[in-house]
Write a protein that holds these residues in place. Structure first.
Motif, PDB file in Angstrom:
ATOM      1  N   GLU A  82       0.838  -1.210   0.000  1.00  0.00           N
ATOM      2  CA  GLU A  82       0.000   0.000   0.000  1.00  0.00           C
ATOM      3  C   GLU A  82       0.871   1.257   0.000  1.00  0.00           C
ATOM      4  O   GLU A  82       0.591   2.214  -0.729  1.00  0.00           O
ATOM      5  CB  GLU A  82      -0.936  -0.003   1.217  1.00  0.00           C
ATOM      6  N   VAL A  83       1.915   1.250   0.820  1.00  0.00           N
ATOM      7  CA  VAL A  83       2.823   2.407   0.887  1.00  0.00           C
ATOM      8  C   VAL A  83       3.547   2.584  -0.454  1.00  0.00           C
ATOM      9  O   VAL A  83       3.707   3.702  -0.947  1.00  0.00           O
ATOM     10  CB  VAL A  83       3.822   2.275   2.063  1.00  0.00           C
ATOM     11  N   LYS A  84       3.961   1.469  -1.059  1.00  0.00           N
ATOM     12  CA  LYS A  84       4.607   1.509  -2.396  1.00  0.00           C
ATOM     13  C   LYS A  84       3.676   2.160  -3.412  1.00  0.00           C
ATOM     14  O   LYS A  84       4.094   2.995  -4.218  1.00  0.00           O
ATOM     15  CB  LYS A  84       4.900   0.077  -2.869  1.00  0.00           C
ATOM     16  N   LYS A  85       2.397   1.762  -3.373  1.00  0.00           N
ATOM     17  CA  LYS A  85       1.404   2.289  -4.321  1.00  0.00           C
ATOM     18  C   LYS A  85       1.194   3.794  -4.092  1.00  0.00           C
ATOM     19  O   LYS A  85       1.109   4.568  -5.059  1.00  0.00           O
ATOM     20  CB  LYS A  85       0.077   1.534  -4.140  1.00  0.00           C
ATOM     21  N   LEU A  86       1.110   4.191  -2.826  1.00  0.00           N
ATOM     22  CA  LEU A  86       0.930   5.610  -2.507  1.00  0.00           C
ATOM     23  C   LEU A  86       2.080   6.441  -3.078  1.00  0.00           C
ATOM     24  O   LEU A  86       1.884   7.539  -3.584  1.00  0.00           O
ATOM     25  CB  LEU A  86       0.850   5.813  -0.981  1.00  0.00           C
ATOM     26  N   ARG A  87       3.285   5.858  -3.006  1.00  0.00           N
ATOM     27  CA  ARG A  87       4.476   6.567  -3.505  1.00  0.00           C
ATOM     28  C   ARG A  87       4.524   6.575  -5.039  1.00  0.00           C
ATOM     29  O   ARG A  87       4.660   7.621  -5.669  1.00  0.00           O
ATOM     30  CB  ARG A  87       5.734   5.867  -2.944  1.00  0.00           C
ATOM     31  N   LYS A  88       4.394   5.397  -5.647  1.00  0.00           N
ATOM     32  CA  LYS A  88       4.608   5.281  -7.092  1.00  0.00           C
ATOM     33  C   LYS A  88       3.404   5.653  -7.948  1.00  0.00           C
ATOM     34  O   LYS A  88       3.537   6.323  -8.960  1.00  0.00           O
ATOM     35  CB  LYS A  88       5.059   3.852  -7.431  1.00  0.00           C
ATOM     36  N   GLU A  89       2.211   5.178  -7.549  1.00  0.00           N
ATOM     37  CA  GLU A  89       1.029   5.408  -8.394  1.00  0.00           C
ATOM     38  C   GLU A  89       0.271   6.690  -8.041  1.00  0.00           C
ATOM     39  O   GLU A  89      -0.241   7.378  -8.917  1.00  0.00           O
ATOM     40  CB  GLU A  89       0.079   4.209  -8.296  1.00  0.00           C
ATOM     41  N   ILE A  90       0.187   6.997  -6.743  1.00  0.00           N
ATOM     42  CA  ILE A  90      -0.570   8.184  -6.315  1.00  0.00           C
ATOM     43  C   ILE A  90       0.343   9.413  -6.273  1.00  0.00           C
ATOM     44  O   ILE A  90      -0.121  10.541  -6.283  1.00  0.00           O
ATOM     45  CB  ILE A  90      -1.261   7.950  -4.938  1.00  0.00           C
ATOM     46  N   GLY A  91       1.652   9.163  -6.205  1.00  0.00           N
ATOM     47  CA  GLY A  91       2.612  10.270  -6.257  1.00  0.00           C
ATOM     48  C   GLY A  91       2.827  11.005  -4.945  1.00  0.00           C
ATOM     49  O   GLY A  91       3.187  12.189  -4.927  1.00  0.00           O
ATOM     50  N   ILE A  92       2.619  10.312  -3.825  1.00  0.00           N
ATOM     51  CA  ILE A  92       2.826  10.938  -2.512  1.00  0.00           C
ATOM     52  C   ILE A  92       4.316  10.897  -2.174  1.00  0.00           C
ATOM     53  O   ILE A  92       4.951   9.852  -2.264  1.00  0.00           O
ATOM     54  CB  ILE A  92       1.996  10.225  -1.407  1.00  0.00           C
ATOM     55  N   SER A  93       4.870  12.019  -1.765  1.00  0.00           N
ATOM     56  CA  SER A  93       6.309  12.088  -1.472  1.00  0.00           C
ATOM     57  C   SER A  93       6.657  11.283  -0.219  1.00  0.00           C
ATOM     58  O   SER A  93       5.803  11.054   0.640  1.00  0.00           O
ATOM     59  CB  SER A  93       6.738  13.548  -1.267  1.00  0.00           C
ATOM     60  N   TRP A  94       7.917  10.879  -0.118  1.00  0.00           N
ATOM     61  CA  TRP A  94       8.380  10.160   1.081  1.00  0.00           C
ATOM     62  C   TRP A  94       8.148  11.020   2.320  1.00  0.00           C
ATOM     63  O   TRP A  94       7.728  10.532   3.371  1.00  0.00           O
ATOM     64  CB  TRP A  94       9.864   9.815   0.967  1.00  0.00           C
ATOM     65  N   LYS A  95       8.419  12.313   2.192  1.00  0.00           N
ATOM     66  CA  LYS A  95       8.273  13.232   3.327  1.00  0.00           C
ATOM     67  C   LYS A  95       6.824  13.261   3.827  1.00  0.00           C
ATOM     68  O   LYS A  95       6.567  13.207   5.023  1.00  0.00           O
ATOM     69  CB  LYS A  95       8.721  14.630   2.887  1.00  0.00           C
TER      70      LYS A  95
END
Length: 308
Positions: A220-233
């Motif tokens: 889920e976290v991977k998807k938020l980062r890669k597909e939804i474009g949420i920054s690590w910060k």
């Protein structure tokens, strides 16, 4: 039925609030309003423990998936939206039932707490984001010691917001304490609190984490980062079940460290929740020893009394 009535179910994380809310909604013709500061966000399901359609058992649920995780969702926004939902539920002759662990969200609505309207200061935020949580906390302690005592030290977003308010108003206005003599609820509210002993609660937190990991929390976290474009910060700002998987995926910690850090943070979070709730003398507490049927029975008896 008195159409100003409202039920709230509060308690620490992993205490079974959502489950009890569905039980009471089925029994007393209610509809559920989630009071969780992270479940308002879309795409954040596993890490926030968002209730599933199956678990809802046909009961309508509100204030889930109402915001995009890239944008800030404030308690003032929650209050405005929720007041309209409560009015609609009550006008249809149903019982609004709050369920959630974000005490400030519930208190804001039930006790009509007003919040300072301070616009985002982008220049200041940019400057503050470069500082560590420890540095931000120390600045806050110096500028507003009273607010520093109650804030989540680990929540960078809240630390920055507090300093933003101080920049504009000089200090963070004191929030009224629910349960105090001069603070009255604006609804005819029954607030039920689930109290769980420390050992059982820690066991439930651990079990729940194992389930979430199997369900695909890291994916889920991977998807938020890669597909939804949420920054690590931004992911790290969500804390708890998002900060540590984000750090793990960036190679900063290993899987075991990630798991241990989540567990410790969840335990600390449960303690902070209880500190918040214990200030409110209006809460009727029910001891939960792991027997779900007993919890439901005691809660239903208190609701029966409240309605009659």
């Amino acid at each position: 039925m008195n159409n100003n009535k409202l039920i709230a179910i509060i308690g620490p994380t992993a205490s079974g609030k959502s489950d009890l809310a569905v039980f009471l909604a089925k029994k007393f013709d209610g509809e559920v309003i989630s009071a969780d500061s992270r479940q308002v966000y879309k795409y954040m399901d596993i890490g926030t423990g968002k209730i599933t359609q199956k678990e809802m058992k046909g009961i309508p649920h509100y204030m889930l998936d109402v915001a995009h995780p890239s944008r800030q969702f404030t308690v003032a926004q929650f209050k405005r939206k929720t007041e309209k939902i409560i009015k609609d539920i009550q006008e249809r002759g149903k019982m609004p039932i709050f369920a959630g662990g974000t005490g400030l969200y519930i208190d804001a609505v039930i006790y009509d707490i007003e919040f300072p309207h301070v616009e985002a200061n982008k220049k200041l935020r940019k400057k503050l984001r470069k500082k560590s949580k420890e540095e931000l906390y120390n600045i806050l302690k110096e500028k507003d010691p009273r607010r520093a005592k109650t804030i989540q030290k680990e929540n960078k977003r809240r630390l920055i917001r507090a300093l933003e308010i101080i920049e504009e108003l000089g200090k963070v206005p004191e929030i009224k304490i629910p349960g105090a003599k001069e603070v009255k609820p604006v609804y005819d509210a029954l607030i039920l609190g689930i109290k769980v002993n420390k050992e059982l609660l820690h066991e439930r937190i651990k079990k729940r984490l194992n389930i979430r990991l199997k369900q695909g929390m890291i994916e889920e976290v991977k998807k938020l980062r890669k597909e939804i474009g949420i920054s690590w910060k931004r992911l790290e700002n969500f804390g708890l079940d998002y900060i540590w998987p984000a750090k793990y995926l960036q190679g900063e910690i290993n899987k075991e460290e990630m798991k241990e850090n989540i567990l410790q943070d969840e335990k600390k979070y449960a303690r902070r929740q209880m500190v918040w709730f214990k200030r409110n003398t209006d809460i009727k507490w029910i001891e939960f020893n792991g027997n779900k049927k007993q919890l439901q029975k005691e809660a239903a008896a208190l609701v029966e009394k409240f309605l009659n």
